[in-house]
Design a protein around this motif. Sequence first.
Motif, PDB file in Angstrom:
ATOM      1  N   ALA A 212      -3.879  -6.384  -4.740  1.00  0.00           N
ATOM      2  CA  ALA A 212      -5.240  -6.922  -4.926  1.00  0.00           C
ATOM      3  C   ALA A 212      -5.301  -8.397  -4.578  1.00  0.00           C
ATOM      4  O   ALA A 212      -6.372  -8.921  -4.237  1.00  0.00           O
TER       5      ALA A 212
ATOM      6  N   ARG B 271      -0.050  -2.711  -7.687  1.00  0.00           N
ATOM      7  CA  ARG B 271      -1.504  -2.736  -7.460  1.00  0.00           C
ATOM      8  C   ARG B 271      -2.052  -4.146  -7.628  1.00  0.00           C
ATOM      9  O   ARG B 271      -2.928  -4.586  -6.870  1.00  0.00           O
ATOM     10  N   GLN B 272      -1.533  -4.846  -8.629  1.00  0.00           N
ATOM     11  CA  GLN B 272      -1.986  -6.227  -8.864  1.00  0.00           C
ATOM     12  C   GLN B 272      -1.614  -7.116  -7.697  1.00  0.00           C
ATOM     13  O   GLN B 272      -2.431  -7.932  -7.234  1.00  0.00           O
TER      14      GLN B 272
ATOM     15  N   LEU C  69       3.944   0.452 -10.950  1.00  0.00           N
ATOM     16  CA  LEU C  69       2.768   0.796 -10.148  1.00  0.00           C
ATOM     17  C   LEU C  69       1.635  -0.181 -10.424  1.00  0.00           C
ATOM     18  O   LEU C  69       0.975  -0.671  -9.493  1.00  0.00           O
TER      19      LEU C  69
ATOM     20  N   GLN D 193       0.838  -1.206   0.000  1.00  0.00           N
ATOM     21  CA  GLN D 193       0.000   0.000   0.000  1.00  0.00           C
ATOM     22  C   GLN D 193       0.872   1.255   0.000  1.00  0.00           C
ATOM     23  O   GLN D 193       0.577   2.220  -0.705  1.00  0.00           O
TER      24      GLN D 193
ATOM     25  N   SER E  37       2.234   6.482  -6.903  1.00  0.00           N
ATOM     26  CA  SER E  37       1.135   7.306  -7.437  1.00  0.00           C
ATOM     27  C   SER E  37       1.420   8.798  -7.291  1.00  0.00           C
ATOM     28  O   SER E  37       1.044   9.598  -8.151  1.00  0.00           O
TER      29      SER E  37
ATOM     30  N   VAL F 102       2.141   1.710  -3.499  1.00  0.00           N
ATOM     31  CA  VAL F 102       1.099   2.280  -4.370  1.00  0.00           C
ATOM     32  C   VAL F 102       0.989   3.787  -4.135  1.00  0.00           C
ATOM     33  O   VAL F 102       0.982   4.582  -5.080  1.00  0.00           O
TER      34      VAL F 102
END
Length: 196
Positions: free
Chosen positions: A194, A190-191, A186, A158, A165, A161
């Motif tokens: 998830a 994120r993948q 990035l 996190q 970002s 990310v």
Amino acid sequence: MDCLRAEAYILPQLRQHLSSTLFYHGLHHTLDVVEQALSLAEAEGITDAAELTLLRTAALYHDAGFLTTYQGHEVAGCELARQVLPRFGYTPPQIELIAELVLATRMPQNPGTRHLARILCDADLDYLGRPDFWPISQTLYDELTLRGLMTDETAWLQLQVDFLSSHRYWTSTATARRETQKLARLAEVRQQLAQF
């Protein structure tokens, strides 16, 4: 201003006295930042020998504060530069410019409009858009975890990310060289996040 002597002073200090648990902020990082800063400076059209010397010196000393502290290492690095650089022929204005460049690398980066500061900031985080992003980021995770500054892998992803970002490159050269791959990293982070 004798950059070779300033370098001959600081590199053995970093080699011998940096904590072996600085998996990310070790000597290898400093050498990488020096290399990237000079490469960016060339591409950005910096040809003035004095400017290049000041940039190189700032890159060499930008994380030297880790010799004495973890938190606030940039300020400690500036103090070290103020102590040792006069003996290598650096004037007070030159040393203050080096300190300004070093302080620009504090997170969040704030180089202002000074071109050399923008170059150093981009060199410091060059890896964000490189193929070796993953192994380098793992060293930072390990370094932070060992110090109790990172709780678990989910929190790390996190943070990655959020950081990727909000990060921006400050020079057109770094943007052209690294932005596309940084955005790809990035997406990968994120993948991974998830999947948790």
